[in-house]
Design a protein around this motif. Structure first.
Motif, mmCIF file in Angstrom:
data_model
loop_
_atom_site.group_PDB
_atom_site.id
_atom_site.type_symbol
_atom_site.label_atom_id
_atom_site.label_comp_id
_atom_site.label_asym_id
_atom_site.label_seq_id
_atom_site.Cartn_x
_atom_site.Cartn_y
_atom_site.Cartn_z
ATOM 1 N N UNK A 115 -5.702 -5.549 4.940
ATOM 2 C CA UNK A 115 -5.538 -3.849 4.803
ATOM 3 C C UNK A 115 -4.804 -3.655 3.323
ATOM 4 N N UNK A 116 -3.717 -4.536 3.358
ATOM 5 C CA UNK A 116 -2.799 -4.461 2.183
ATOM 6 C C UNK A 116 -3.234 -4.734 1.187
ATOM 7 N N UNK A 117 -4.377 -5.950 1.107
ATOM 8 C CA UNK A 117 -5.079 -6.336 -0.219
ATOM 9 C C UNK A 117 -5.792 -4.956 -0.584
ATOM 10 N N UNK A 118 -6.558 -4.411 0.187
ATOM 11 C CA UNK A 118 -7.346 -3.163 -0.018
ATOM 12 C C UNK A 118 -6.672 -2.119 -0.536
ATOM 13 N N UNK A 119 -5.550 -1.778 -0.202
ATOM 14 C CA UNK A 119 -4.837 -0.790 -0.690
ATOM 15 C C UNK A 119 -3.784 -1.195 -1.901
ATOM 16 N N UNK A 120 -3.738 -2.336 -2.023
ATOM 17 C CA UNK A 120 -2.938 -2.812 -3.233
ATOM 18 C C UNK A 120 -1.644 -2.714 -3.127
ATOM 19 N N UNK A 121 -0.823 -3.144 -2.022
ATOM 20 C CA UNK A 121 0.475 -3.551 -1.578
ATOM 21 C C UNK A 121 0.554 -4.964 -1.149
ATOM 22 N N UNK A 122 2.073 -5.463 -1.511
ATOM 23 C CA UNK A 122 2.511 -6.815 -1.179
ATOM 24 C C UNK A 122 2.019 -7.421 0.556
ATOM 25 N N UNK A 123 1.607 -8.564 0.454
ATOM 26 C CA UNK A 123 1.398 -9.284 1.526
ATOM 27 C C UNK A 123 2.752 -9.262 2.321
ATOM 28 N N UNK A 124 2.500 -9.770 3.611
ATOM 29 C CA UNK A 124 3.631 -10.226 4.576
ATOM 30 C C UNK A 124 3.476 -11.331 5.152
ATOM 31 N N UNK A 125 4.479 -12.070 5.634
ATOM 32 C CA UNK A 125 4.492 -13.255 6.146
ATOM 33 C C UNK A 125 4.912 -13.263 7.601
ATOM 34 N N UNK A 467 -7.485 8.078 4.427
ATOM 35 C CA UNK A 467 -6.301 8.895 4.493
ATOM 36 C C UNK A 467 -6.175 9.172 6.019
ATOM 37 N N UNK A 468 -5.212 8.723 6.548
ATOM 38 C CA UNK A 468 -5.224 9.070 7.995
ATOM 39 C C UNK A 468 -4.681 10.430 8.442
ATOM 40 N N UNK A 469 -4.043 11.337 7.320
ATOM 41 C CA UNK A 469 -3.875 12.758 7.510
ATOM 42 C C UNK A 469 -5.080 13.285 7.528
ATOM 43 N N UNK A 470 -6.259 13.046 7.034
ATOM 44 C CA UNK A 470 -7.519 13.590 7.056
ATOM 45 C C UNK A 470 -8.293 13.174 8.398
ATOM 46 N N UNK A 471 -8.293 11.768 8.695
ATOM 47 C CA UNK A 471 -9.021 11.608 9.965
ATOM 48 C C UNK A 471 -8.562 11.417 11.331
ATOM 49 N N UNK A 512 2.822 8.275 8.632
ATOM 50 C CA UNK A 512 4.002 7.928 8.181
ATOM 51 C C UNK A 512 4.021 6.892 6.719
ATOM 52 N N UNK A 513 2.754 6.355 6.729
ATOM 53 C CA UNK A 513 2.685 5.312 5.573
ATOM 54 C C UNK A 513 1.756 5.817 4.634
ATOM 55 N N UNK A 514 0.964 6.952 4.907
ATOM 56 C CA UNK A 514 0.017 7.601 3.986
ATOM 57 C C UNK A 514 0.537 7.900 2.716
ATOM 58 N N UNK A 515 1.746 8.226 2.387
ATOM 59 C CA UNK A 515 2.289 8.423 1.082
ATOM 60 C C UNK A 515 2.931 7.391 0.505
ATOM 61 N N UNK A 516 3.077 6.268 1.088
ATOM 62 C CA UNK A 516 3.916 4.974 0.552
ATOM 63 C C UNK A 516 2.633 3.894 -0.152
ATOM 64 N N UNK A 517 1.595 4.404 -0.418
ATOM 65 C CA UNK A 517 0.799 3.536 -1.005
ATOM 66 C C UNK A 517 0.437 3.795 -2.388
ATOM 67 N N UNK A 518 -0.289 3.096 -3.392
ATOM 68 C CA UNK A 518 -0.620 3.342 -4.675
ATOM 69 C C UNK A 518 -1.669 4.684 -4.716
ATOM 70 N N UNK A 519 -1.513 5.182 -5.980
ATOM 71 C CA UNK A 519 -2.415 6.273 -6.146
ATOM 72 C C UNK A 519 -4.060 5.848 -6.041
ATOM 73 N N UNK A 520 -4.561 6.755 -5.370
ATOM 74 C CA UNK A 520 -6.135 6.618 -5.126
ATOM 75 C C UNK A 520 -6.181 6.077 -3.697
ATOM 76 N N UNK A 521 -5.275 5.963 -2.818
ATOM 77 C CA UNK A 521 -5.344 5.486 -1.472
ATOM 78 C C UNK A 521 -4.470 6.230 -0.596
ATOM 79 N N UNK A 522 -4.806 6.150 0.656
ATOM 80 C CA UNK A 522 -4.107 7.151 1.595
ATOM 81 C C UNK A 522 -4.290 8.502 1.131
ATOM 82 N N UNK A 523 -2.833 8.908 1.417
ATOM 83 C CA UNK A 523 -2.797 10.330 0.824
ATOM 84 C C UNK A 523 -2.132 10.580 -0.545
#
Length: 561
Positions: A115-125, A467-471, A512-523
């Motif tokens: 999911x992180x790869x799809x929205x363009x944020x750093x991976x976790x370990x 966008x979870x706010x929409x769905x 709660x994470x929908x606005x913490x992703x890059x533009x064009x993703x989530x909210x």
């Protein structure tokens, strides 16, 4: 004479009390394990360790409750684990739970990074999992303690009712009475008090603003000498909105032609509390005083929560039309958008209806040949409120010259209806209604174009498939949505599956994470409103090249925060 308990006996008593607290029935434990696994499956947004732990703890508590209920029903019918069968069952459950949880934790890390790869944020370990497990343990202990307290209340009520009714009936009735009592205290009495307390608390935050920024002097802006509104009464978001207005010089630099200063009219809640109808009336008076009804376009914006207006939406029209625009909005709450939606969403609808009706009434007084183009817009909770003034697509087409609703919520009345009435074969995340004659939906700029003509009034919904706010919707608890049965939308993991109850909780936490992703993703919609307005209400002679240029300009502009 003083009595005392021997130390060894005291330790035994303490051990027995502790054992009772950590003890769980077999079915409840099994239910808790199953929903633990389910909570770790992917959804629309990446989750931090805290949000994943919150989700997992809530799911485990729900699993515990469902399992406990199932076990009680089985025992009521005479079924019971005993003797060697009970020992074997517990050993099997322990083995399956242990091995299964390790496997699912490993899979969850892979899903999370997908999911992180799809929205363009750093991976976790691995430390993400370790922290998640630790926080989950703490949260689950707190939630179990609270639920057992409520259960104890239900049993006490049941024992009292048992004096008059059979034992089985008194147990059920006691539990129901306790649940209703807790609900009324928390939501009824407590909810109203909480809303009042939050309003008071956020009213203080509402006044905070950067003190080095003075009130405007340009006569086209609220709080200028030409305005009847005081700078200090606009609230934080109102002052941000006014202070962020582009100048005629800013717009002229883009158009390479003489430009006008855009009109921006805004009415805040001030210090005395929210009176939406009074604010709407004042907003029209303000718009008139600043010359808004003499402009080519009037944009009626319903803000979100504390009155935030998306600058990318507002400035797109202002730059396109060379500043010959007026934007009007008002503040209807002191609360952040998500709190306002949860606790008092009716205010957003009241504000959208009151503001548009007030502006529309004044607009009708202008001779028809001299009337400016009238559009409505809003994002998220603002789209929810902005729709409230209209009964349907034809009403929007009759009384406006265009509309842009960004990031609609699943509770949007018109959006829900348009989506349900979509043409067969078109997906829920990108529906087509009546060949796109009036209303169109887009996730990406190129999706505004459909084979049919888009003439007359154009109504656009800009929405993201992830966008979870929409769905998010309460119906997710019991019903699989179409968007999970159809082909996955853009950047939605193919591993997302509907799980009764769990999917609803997952998307609730995702918000709660929908606005913490890059533009064009989530909210996060970035400059997409520029492309939307270019389709919905382009000025004469506008081109796709100019849209691309404006998107760069809007993207480079820095807004106040």
């Amino acid at each position: 004479m003083r009595w005392s308990i021997p130390r060894s006996d005291a330790v035994d008593v303490l051990r027995e009390q502790l054992r009772k607290q950590v003890r769980a029935p077999f079915a409840a434990t099994a239910g808790m394990v199953v929903l633990l696994w389910a909570s770790l499956t992917p959804s629309l947004m990446p989750r931090t360790a805290l949000f994943q732990a919150l989700l997992t703890a809530l799911c485990m508590l729900a699993g515990y409750g469902a399992g406990a209920l199932a076990g009680w029903l089985v025992r009521s019918c005479g079924g019971r684990l005993a003797g060697r069968a009970r020992v074997i069952a517990w050993r099997v459950l322990a083995g399956v739970a242990g091995i299964g949880t390790l496997i699912v934790l490993g899979l969850s890390l892979r899903w999370e990074n997908e999911v992180r790869d799809l929205v363009g944020v750093d991976r976790v370990g691995i430390w993400h999992l370790v922290l998640t497990v630790l926080i989950t343990a703490v949260l689950l202990a707190l939630l179990l303690g609270l639920s057992r307290g409520i259960r104890a209340l239900g049993r006490s009520i049941g024992r009292f009712v048992g004096r008059f009714l059979p034992a089985a009936a008194s147990t059920v009735i006691g539990g129901l009475i306790a649940a209703v009592l807790i609900y009324e205290l928390a939501i009824g009495v407590g909810g109203n008090r909480l809303l009042g307390a939050l309003d008071s608390s956020f009213a203080t935050i509402n006044q905070e603003f950067r003190t080095e920024i003075p009130a405007p002097t340009t006569p086209e802006l609220t709080a200028s000498p030409a305005s009847s509104q005081a700078w200090e009464d606009l609230g934080r978001q109102g002052r941000v909105f006014i202070a962020s207005a582009p100048t005629a010089a800013d717009i002229g630099e883009f158009t390479q032609e003489p430009a006008q200063q855009p009109v921006r009219a805004y009415v805040g809640a001030g210090h005395e509390g929210v009176d939406i109808r009074e604010e709407a009336s004042a907003a029209v008076t303000e718009l008139d005083a600043l010359g808004g009804f003499d402009r080519a376009v009037i944009n009626v914006v319903t803000g979100t929560g504390r009155g935030w207006v998306n600058e990318n939406q507002a400035q797109a029209l202002e730059f396109m039309w060379g500043g010959d625009t007026a934007t009007v909005s008002l503040q209807y709450s002191y609360l952040p958008s998500w709190m306002s939606f949860v606790l008092d969403r009716q205010r957003a609808q009241d504000a959208g209806l009151a503001l548009f009706d007030a502006v529309y009434g004044r607009w009708l007084e202008i001779p028809e040949a001299e009337r400016p183009l009238l559009v409505v817009s809003g994002e998220s909770l603002g789209s929810f409120g902005g729709e409230a003034a209209f009964s349907g697509a034809q009403d929007l087409a009759t009384r406006t010259d265009g509309a842009l609703f960004v990031g609609p919520t699943a509770d949007n009345r018109l959006w829900s209806r348009f989506t349900e009435e979509r043409e067969p074969g078109t997906p829920q995340v990108l529906p087509i209604l009546d060949d796109g004659e009036i209303v169109r939906f887009a996730d990406q700029p190129e999706q505004w174009d459909l084979p049919g003509a888009w003439e007359g009034t154009r109504i656009g919904y800009l929405q993201h498939a992830n966008d979870p706010i929409t769905w998010w919707s309460p119906s997710l608890a019991l019903e699989c949505p179409d968007w999970l049965e159809e082909e996955r939308g853009r950047d939605v993991s193919p591993n997302v599956r509907w799980i009764p109850g769990v999917t609803m909780l997952q998307l609730g936490v995702d918000q709660f994470s929908a606005n913490s992703v890059p533009q064009g993703q989530g909210h996060q919609f970035g400059t997409a409103p520029v492309y939307a307005w270019a389709e919905i209400l382009p000025p004469p002679g506008w081109s796709d090249e100019r849209t691309d240029e404006l998107a760069v300009v809007i993207g480079d502009r820095a807004w106040l925060r």
